[in-house]
Design a protein around this motif. Sequence first.
Motif, PDB file in Angstrom:
ATOM      1  N   ASN A   1       0.831  -1.209   0.000  1.00  0.00           N
ATOM      2  CA  ASN A   1       0.000   0.000   0.000  1.00  0.00           C
ATOM      3  C   ASN A   1       0.868   1.263   0.000  1.00  0.00           C
ATOM      4  N   LEU A   2       1.740   1.344  -0.996  1.00  0.00           N
ATOM      5  CA  LEU A   2       2.673   2.463  -1.118  1.00  0.00           C
ATOM      6  C   LEU A   2       2.426   3.197  -2.429  1.00  0.00           C
ATOM      7  N   VAL A   3       2.200   4.519  -2.328  1.00  0.00           N
ATOM      8  CA  VAL A   3       2.039   5.370  -3.507  1.00  0.00           C
ATOM      9  C   VAL A   3       3.314   6.183  -3.677  1.00  0.00           C
TER      10      VAL A   3
ATOM     11  N   LEU B   1      15.261  18.262 -18.391  1.00  0.00           N
ATOM     12  CA  LEU B   1      15.664  19.630 -18.726  1.00  0.00           C
ATOM     13  C   LEU B   1      16.879  19.634 -19.651  1.00  0.00           C
ATOM     14  N   ILE B   2      17.821  18.745 -19.411  1.00  0.00           N
ATOM     15  CA  ILE B   2      18.986  18.644 -20.291  1.00  0.00           C
ATOM     16  C   ILE B   2      18.547  18.282 -21.709  1.00  0.00           C
ATOM     17  N   ASP B   3      17.580  17.383 -21.804  1.00  0.00           N
ATOM     18  CA  ASP B   3      17.097  16.931 -23.111  1.00  0.00           C
ATOM     19  C   ASP B   3      16.190  17.944 -23.799  1.00  0.00           C
ATOM     20  N   GLY B   4      15.790  18.985 -23.065  1.00  0.00           N
ATOM     21  CA  GLY B   4      14.942  20.009 -23.659  1.00  0.00           C
ATOM     22  C   GLY B   4      13.508  19.569 -23.890  1.00  0.00           C
ATOM     23  N   GLU B   5      12.973  18.727 -22.987  1.00  0.00           N
ATOM     24  CA  GLU B   5      11.582  18.266 -23.113  1.00  0.00           C
ATOM     25  C   GLU B   5      10.617  19.459 -23.086  1.00  0.00           C
ATOM     26  N   LYS B   6       9.549  19.328 -23.843  1.00  0.00           N
ATOM     27  CA  LYS B   6       8.581  20.426 -23.974  1.00  0.00           C
ATOM     28  C   LYS B   6       7.627  20.530 -22.793  1.00  0.00           C
ATOM     29  N   LYS B   7       7.523  19.470 -22.012  1.00  0.00           N
ATOM     30  CA  LYS B   7       6.700  19.534 -20.806  1.00  0.00           C
ATOM     31  C   LYS B   7       7.329  18.664 -19.729  1.00  0.00           C
ATOM     32  N   ILE B   8       7.083  19.043 -18.480  1.00  0.00           N
ATOM     33  CA  ILE B   8       7.575  18.300 -17.330  1.00  0.00           C
ATOM     34  C   ILE B   8       6.381  17.996 -16.435  1.00  0.00           C
ATOM     35  N   GLY B   9       6.555  17.079 -15.505  1.00  0.00           N
ATOM     36  CA  GLY B   9       5.415  16.761 -14.666  1.00  0.00           C
ATOM     37  C   GLY B   9       5.715  15.706 -13.639  1.00  0.00           C
ATOM     38  N   VAL B  10       4.645  15.106 -13.124  1.00  0.00           N
ATOM     39  CA  VAL B  10       4.754  14.122 -12.046  1.00  0.00           C
ATOM     40  C   VAL B  10       3.769  12.979 -12.309  1.00  0.00           C
ATOM     41  N   SER B  11       4.197  11.786 -11.935  1.00  0.00           N
ATOM     42  CA  SER B  11       3.332  10.610 -11.987  1.00  0.00           C
ATOM     43  C   SER B  11       3.169  10.063 -10.580  1.00  0.00           C
ATOM     44  N   ALA B  12       1.951   9.694 -10.220  1.00  0.00           N
ATOM     45  CA  ALA B  12       1.685   8.972  -8.977  1.00  0.00           C
ATOM     46  C   ALA B  12       1.411   7.530  -9.358  1.00  0.00           C
ATOM     47  N   LEU B  13       2.118   6.600  -8.740  1.00  0.00           N
ATOM     48  CA  LEU B  13       1.982   5.198  -9.112  1.00  0.00           C
ATOM     49  C   LEU B  13       2.021   4.303  -7.887  1.00  0.00           C
ATOM     50  N   LEU B  14       1.484   3.116  -8.038  1.00  0.00           N
ATOM     51  CA  LEU B  14       1.580   2.107  -6.994  1.00  0.00           C
ATOM     52  C   LEU B  14       2.940   1.428  -7.099  1.00  0.00           C
ATOM     53  N   ALA B  15       3.599   1.256  -5.970  1.00  0.00           N
ATOM     54  CA  ALA B  15       4.937   0.662  -5.961  1.00  0.00           C
ATOM     55  C   ALA B  15       4.889  -0.773  -6.472  1.00  0.00           C
TER      56      ALA B  15
ATOM     57  N   PRO C   1     -11.162   2.865  -3.164  1.00  0.00           N
ATOM     58  CA  PRO C   1     -10.024   2.033  -3.579  1.00  0.00           C
ATOM     59  C   PRO C   1      -9.012   2.832  -4.394  1.00  0.00           C
ATOM     60  N   VAL C   2      -7.757   2.438  -4.297  1.00  0.00           N
ATOM     61  CA  VAL C   2      -6.684   3.077  -5.062  1.00  0.00           C
ATOM     62  C   VAL C   2      -6.236   2.106  -6.149  1.00  0.00           C
ATOM     63  N   SER C   3      -6.350   2.522  -7.380  1.00  0.00           N
ATOM     64  CA  SER C   3      -5.963   1.652  -8.482  1.00  0.00           C
ATOM     65  C   SER C   3      -5.279   2.477  -9.557  1.00  0.00           C
TER      66      SER C   3
END
Length: 296
Positions: free
Chosen positions: A92-94, A114-128, A178-180
């Motif tokens: 049960n780890l996110v 940033l080094i690669d010059g990506e056009k967008k950055i962000g975050v992902s939440a995932l189950l371990a 529930p978390v899925s």
Amino acid sequence: MKKRTSVPRLGFFLMGEKGLAVLRNHIRVFGKETVAYVVTARDEGVLRDFCEEIHALCKKNGVTVLDRKQTPAAKAAYALAVSWRWIIPRRNLVVFHDSLLPAYRGFSPLVNMLIDGEKKIGVSALLASDDYDAGPVIAQKAVPVSYPLKIAKAIKMITPLYCSLAEKIAGNILSGKPVSGKSQDESRATYSLWRDEEDYRIDWSRNAEEIKRFIDAVGFPYKGALARTNRGTFRILEARPVADVRIVNRDAGKVIFVRNGKPVVVCGRGLLCITRMITQEGGNALPLKQFRTRFY
């Protein structure tokens, strides 16, 4: 007499500015009583790790705070990990990851994006999962970016995304939902390797624009881009690409001009003017005193 139902609580494994912001927002929205414990750690790889601020916030709210080598005694329905780099042996780890998975799994993803010059950055939440950053993705958030862009600003841009995702996921957990997540497309997976001191070194064979992005990506709160010369080792904190000239015997890393004390260095393609450079002790290393300087 009506039986009291216990309030579910969450554990937190937190580091850095994003970890502090997530915890602060969680306490503001859901209350300190929903925090079972906080585990944090020092980060020797940055100039400011926010560890003291996390401790101070926990103390202010009466929340148990532990070192990463300590085992939490309190029970938590789920744990949330932000900017954490060690294995957490629990279910049960996110996990919150600094990229839009399945791209940039692994270490220092934001730096490499940033080094690669990506056009967008962000975050992902995932189950371990057993393999790092390969678990089902619960949700993602992104923001478009343009360059030049320093890492400190990029962190501030994605921190609200962390808080928003964590708030939504924590709200679902605390309300008993529930978390899925959705399985990742393995055919699109890329990996980002860990970085150490040697990875701060500038590769002058690359083009000037890429080196500029590299300098910005490893600046504060990191230690800064590393440049060795025939006079010693320095940190380059600021630079800007300048118009190239025809060089019949191009040799990346050599100084070709000195303008107002600022060296202009030959790159694999293009030229780079160094506008702020310091010694390893933090002293100003400009103006450049020796024209015949080679950076390597």
